[in-house]
Design a protein around this motif. Sequence first.
Motif, PDB file in Angstrom:
ATOM      1  N   GLN A  33      -2.645   2.682  -4.153  1.00 10.34           N
ATOM      2  CA  GLN A  33      -2.608   3.843  -3.255  1.00 10.34           C
ATOM      3  C   GLN A  33      -3.212   3.615  -1.887  1.00 10.34           C
ATOM      4  OE1 GLN A  33      -3.368   4.374  -6.532  1.00 10.34           O
ATOM      5  NE2 GLN A  33      -3.173   6.551  -7.048  1.00 10.34           N
ATOM      6  N   TYR A  34      -4.403   3.052  -1.834  1.00 14.85           N
ATOM      7  CA  TYR A  34      -5.065   2.887  -0.541  1.00 14.85           C
ATOM      8  C   TYR A  34      -5.667   1.486  -0.471  1.00 14.85           C
ATOM      9  CZ  TYR A  34      -4.660   7.951  -0.083  1.00 14.85           C
ATOM     10  OH  TYR A  34      -4.175   9.225   0.013  1.00 14.85           O
ATOM     11  N   SER A  69       1.556  -2.505   4.738  1.00  9.91           N
ATOM     12  CA  SER A  69       0.746  -1.296   4.903  1.00  9.91           C
ATOM     13  C   SER A  69       1.012  -0.680   6.256  1.00  9.91           C
ATOM     14  CB  SER A  69      -0.729  -1.676   4.796  1.00  9.91           C
ATOM     15  OG  SER A  69      -1.041  -2.579   5.851  1.00  9.91           O
ATOM     16  N   CYS A  70      -0.053  -0.113   6.812  1.00  9.47           N
ATOM     17  CA  CYS A  70       0.067   0.461   8.148  1.00  9.47           C
ATOM     18  C   CYS A  70       0.090  -0.669   9.177  1.00  9.47           C
ATOM     19  CB  CYS A  70      -1.130   1.376   8.411  1.00  9.47           C
ATOM     20  SG  CYS A  70      -2.699   0.535   8.159  1.00  9.47           S
ATOM     21  N   CYS A  99      -6.756  -0.176   1.974  1.00 11.07           N
ATOM     22  CA  CYS A  99      -7.880  -0.384   2.875  1.00 11.07           C
ATOM     23  C   CYS A  99      -9.188   0.162   2.272  1.00 11.07           C
ATOM     24  CB  CYS A  99      -7.610   0.268   4.214  1.00 11.07           C
ATOM     25  SG  CYS A  99      -7.233   2.024   4.086  1.00 11.07           S
ATOM     26  N   SER A 100      -9.088   0.935   1.197  1.00 10.37           N
ATOM     27  CA  SER A 100     -10.291   1.504   0.593  1.00 10.37           C
ATOM     28  C   SER A 100     -11.083   0.401  -0.095  1.00 10.37           C
ATOM     29  CB  SER A 100      -9.908   2.564  -0.442  1.00 10.37           C
ATOM     30  OG  SER A 100      -9.251   1.926  -1.534  1.00 10.37           O
ATOM     31  N   CYS A 142       0.827  -1.204   0.000  1.00  6.62           N
ATOM     32  CA  CYS A 142       0.000   0.000   0.000  1.00  6.62           C
ATOM     33  C   CYS A 142       0.861   1.254   0.000  1.00  6.62           C
ATOM     34  CB  CYS A 142      -0.894  -0.021   1.249  1.00  6.62           C
ATOM     35  SG  CYS A 142      -2.030   1.358   1.327  1.00  6.62           S
ATOM     36  N   ARG A 180       4.597   1.298   7.658  1.00  2.00           N
ATOM     37  CA  ARG A 180       4.287   2.719   7.841  1.00  2.00           C
ATOM     38  C   ARG A 180       4.764   3.189   9.213  1.00  2.00           C
ATOM     39  NH1 ARG A 180      -1.713   5.450   7.936  1.00  2.00           N
ATOM     40  NH2 ARG A 180      -1.603   4.625  10.057  1.00  2.00           N
ATOM     41  N   HIS A 228      -5.354  -2.123  10.722  1.00  2.00           N
ATOM     42  CA  HIS A 228      -6.210  -2.727   9.698  1.00  2.00           C
ATOM     43  C   HIS A 228      -6.115  -4.231   9.541  1.00  2.00           C
ATOM     44  CE1 HIS A 228      -8.357   0.626   8.225  1.00  2.00           C
ATOM     45  NE2 HIS A 228      -7.297   1.319   7.880  1.00  2.00           N
ATOM     46  N   GLY A 253      -9.208  -0.749  -3.088  1.00  2.00           N
ATOM     47  CA  GLY A 253      -8.046  -1.557  -2.723  1.00  2.00           C
ATOM     48  C   GLY A 253      -8.469  -2.961  -2.324  1.00  2.00           C
ATOM     49  N   CYS A 308      -0.462   4.122   0.914  1.00  2.00           N
ATOM     50  CA  CYS A 308      -1.088   4.972   1.921  1.00  2.00           C
ATOM     51  C   CYS A 308      -0.921   6.428   1.493  1.00  2.00           C
ATOM     52  CB  CYS A 308      -0.488   4.735   3.292  1.00  2.00           C
ATOM     53  SG  CYS A 308      -1.496   5.451   4.622  1.00  2.00           S
ATOM     54  N   GLY A 309      -1.290   6.706   0.264  1.00  2.00           N
ATOM     55  CA  GLY A 309      -1.109   8.051  -0.262  1.00  2.00           C
ATOM     56  C   GLY A 309       0.372   8.313  -0.346  1.00  2.00           C
TER      57      GLY A 309
END
Lengths: 144, 664, 332
Positions: B41-42, B68-69, B44-45, B9, B98, B74, B48, B11-12
């Motif tokens: 990009q995201y 990711s984070c 978790c969206s 990810c 992250r 998440h 995504g 994450c922007g």
Amino acid sequence: MQVKEYKPLIVAFCCNWCSYAGADLAGNNRLSYPADVKIIRVPCSCRVNPMFILRAFQRGADGVIICGCHPGDCHYTSGNYYTRRRMAALFSMLDFLGIEKERTRVEWVSAAEGAKFAATMNEFAETVASLGENKRLEDLRCKR
Amino acid sequence: MQRVGVFVCWCGSNIAGTVDVHAVAEALKSEPGVVFSTDYQYMCSQAGQDIIKQAIAEHNLTGIVVCSCSPRMHEATFRKTAQAAGLNPYMVEIANIREQCSWVHKDMLTGTEKAIILGKAAVAKVNLNTPLTPGESPVTKRALVIGGGIAGIQTALDIADAGFPVDIVEKQPTIGGKMAQLDKTFPTLDCAACILTPKMVDVAQNEKIRIFSYSEVEEVGGFVGNFDVKIKKKARFVKEDICTGCGACVEKCPMKKNPNEFNLGMDNRPAIYIPFAQAVPKVATIDPNACNMLKNGKCGLCARVCAAGAIDYTQKDEIIEEKYGAIVVATGFNPISMEKFDEFAYNQSKDVITSLEFERLTNAAGPSAGKLIRPSDGKHPHTIVFVQCVGSRCDACAEKGKEYCSKICCMYTAKHAMLTRDKYPDTDVYVFYIDVRTPGKNFDEFYRRAVEEFGVKYVKGMVGKVTPEGDKLKVQASDLLSNKQLHIDADLVVLAAAIEPDKSARPLATMLTASMDTNDFFTEAHPKLRPVESPTAGVFLSGACQGPKDIPETVSQAGAAASKVIGLLAKDKLTGNPCIASSNELMCNGCSSCERVCPYGAITYVDKEFRMPDRTTKIRRVASVNPAVCQGCGACTVACPSGAMDLKGFANSQIIAEVDAICK
Amino acid sequence: MQKITQNQLVEKAVSLLTDGTVSAVLGWKKGEFDYDITPAVFKTADEIKENFVWNDFCGANFSKYLVAQAGKHEGKILVFLKPCDTYSFNQLLTEHRFDREKVYAVGIPCEGMADIAKVKELVGDGIVSIEADGDSLKVSTLYEDAPALVNAKDVMAERCVNCKSKKHVAYDELMGEDGIVLESNRFDEVARLEAMTPDERFAFWQNELSRCIRCNACRDACPACTCEKCVFDNPASSVENKAPANSFEEKMFHIIRAFHVAGRCTDCGECSRVCPQNIPLHLLNRKFIKDINEFYGEYQAGAEVGLRAPLVDYTTEDLEPGEVFDRGDKDA
């Protein structure tokens, strides 16, 4: 042949409930510590078996640190009390065998102590760097 | 071999700003087991998550790694995503690139290198993941409340109100606890009996509540949702369902000289007795150590006068076995023994009493019918000295008392002092204190009224010694604010004795695998966020057994405990945490190391038959983990010398795979 | 040098076997030489009379064999336990490793066992026979005509020189007098090592452990090492290994083994006795015991059945792992 500059490899075992959250908080607050530190998540610091620590050294780690909740605050009530006893016994034995005592550490970090986490990692990485490569618990077959 | 999909990810710019996410996805593509690797990009969206679901379907993925984070953010999200795509939710691993990488390292080169290493560790782990299914266990919809004081009573009433049957086990012949012994309660000064007895009657009349009085818990087995409890109903030698509580037996009993426990030994009761007039159940009980008939076979008067024929000298203790889904501990407190406080002459003079004894003296139903008199000669005391903190806030090395503050004494002493001054304005009242702690609602105003309106003499200083001399008590104390030694000739000295948890609760704690702290208070699961749950699933705490507290707090906590119980009993099934320990019985020694370190009592032993290499069978004792109770801490896995015990989700092989990947 | 004689033990074993109290006997049997006594199971009175020996080389601790043997025979098995052996006996019972009902334990007094390495140092090679002669050992060799007379005290095994207890903490029957727990100097050597610098210690252990051939005799003789499946034999544990491939592997086995038995080791000394390379393994285990005594209070594993081992116990006031280094040893 290019000789790689020595960078210490630090393995940090962090308990999910306090110290891993503390590490996350350090990130949230954009604090810095060396990228040499790699974190492995465990449910509780009491999950850390001495075999993991020795394995880390064997495979090339120069320092191993175990982070858990402050004694008395363990999410599982008593896990870190066992960590404390086991690691005290193990560290004393490693010292007895002549392994540098600065290569191992236990640190209690709560979920609110992001700053303490970063400071600890910075200090530990610096100490381990000054000791040089781990030679006393190295396995030449696993040299990086 | 697994088919692992890697999803990195951005994450922007949170991750992508410091980590080259393309490079990470590329590098991980060649890891063992990885068949698909991408970045987005995201993750978790919705978009995504759709990418993940699509990849799972298209590439027949058996496991996924999301870089990711933090998993604390998440992991649950991506587990749901996997589940929605038909993949077991525990075949998901998160690499934290992250909070523990891009946000702490500023250099893109080192950040990317570390992110790749963390990704490799996650891939190495997921390659060893096995699908896990949370276990389910049924729930017995009945609660047990141990202790019938105000805490137990309130908890039971609240649980019954929600529609669940509840049993109260009380070791005294009546419910009511310490509150029944009180005269008036702070800060409103209403009569304790007036507010307690209606609740006691409610309990007695509530269809859903059963009272086991004069009973104790003998044995507890099982686990949350499924406790098996043995209750010992002690023999009262009176048939509970026949006795009308008329009291004729009590009147006629010739063995009259037995210390009355309800009045703390300040007067006597007969061998057959009803503890107090509003007792629930209102049934007589025979004290087998005082009864002539039970000891020597002579007498039998009570049986003769009993119109209902309720006396039964042959009655035996009864063991009742019952199943419960939840247990609430409400065993309450006792004032500590004054035997080590000879400086206050408690054992030397009848006129040195504890605050609870004072309550009984001022209570209209007490040994002096509510008249405040000196126990020694029955005269009215004109000078009363109240001593605070007797046995509380003691030095750690002084073994006579407790280190903690008993919380209720400042308020009840102010109450005693105020009531005395109100009823007997000619009596001088001194209170010697270290601090006055009155923080509750209307509490400080209450104490100040005692000083300002009722003229109670509060002196900051401790009483050093009380010496009985003639019919006076010579009190030697210090006044720290005016730096003087005071000598007071008192008629009555009242000691605010520290309170401690009921000692009989210790064996109970062992039975419930509930932990107690060094002061024998039950430990809560978390001191701030989980005050009414014990660390053992299904066991809850209510009242002073968890820590000193007054009645308003006790009632609050009782309600809180009840709400937790209701939440538990409202479920038809309990889902467990699947990341639990399990023992390989072929390797297990049965040595008990694991059992000793388990905080939850989740490990028991069974005898199993094994076929030996020489074709004989050997029976060996092996460990068995209860999946409903195990919380997955892993302490047992390290205590186990043979490595037979392992933890699902964080197995030895998995952690070692992570170590190997990181250190390569 | 032993107060109790071989005949007395043989008589006891035979009588218990023939009267049916036991159906098998765990005892010592002579090996190739007078000094390599091995543990053996005797099933008949004749076997006992012929092969049972009791002399200054009977160091073997039988507690461990009860895990396999107790319950294997129809009736009870007789086991002779020296004082140090009784601690292992209790420790194994605490860990539920055998059925107490299937064992008949006879406590026997012990004046100390001899160390053949020390005998060889004094007398030389080619030992043909060793006989007890009062307080001495009569040693006949190939190279000398007259047997050498060696004072038994001079060749006593280190673990017996530093004997910690002549008291039997478990038995069904006691032969001879019971003794008392002794004040011993068994931690002196550990303390001597602790006082060295880390470099000196590393050099010492490098020298000792590099001789390890991974024969696993120490593990196989140790009563605390009775796991059904040892971690080092278990492929799933990731530490399965058999060869002392390098200095890491040499240390790994011993560190982990010592850690696994920490708090359960009764200091019976078998590990060092059986090591063919004469590595002083007992120092590692004694280090743990010394640490446990200092950190968590005096603890003797096996002193009673049911004791809770210190590493599966805790207090809220235990010392921090960092504090173990503040012991005043010189820095590197």
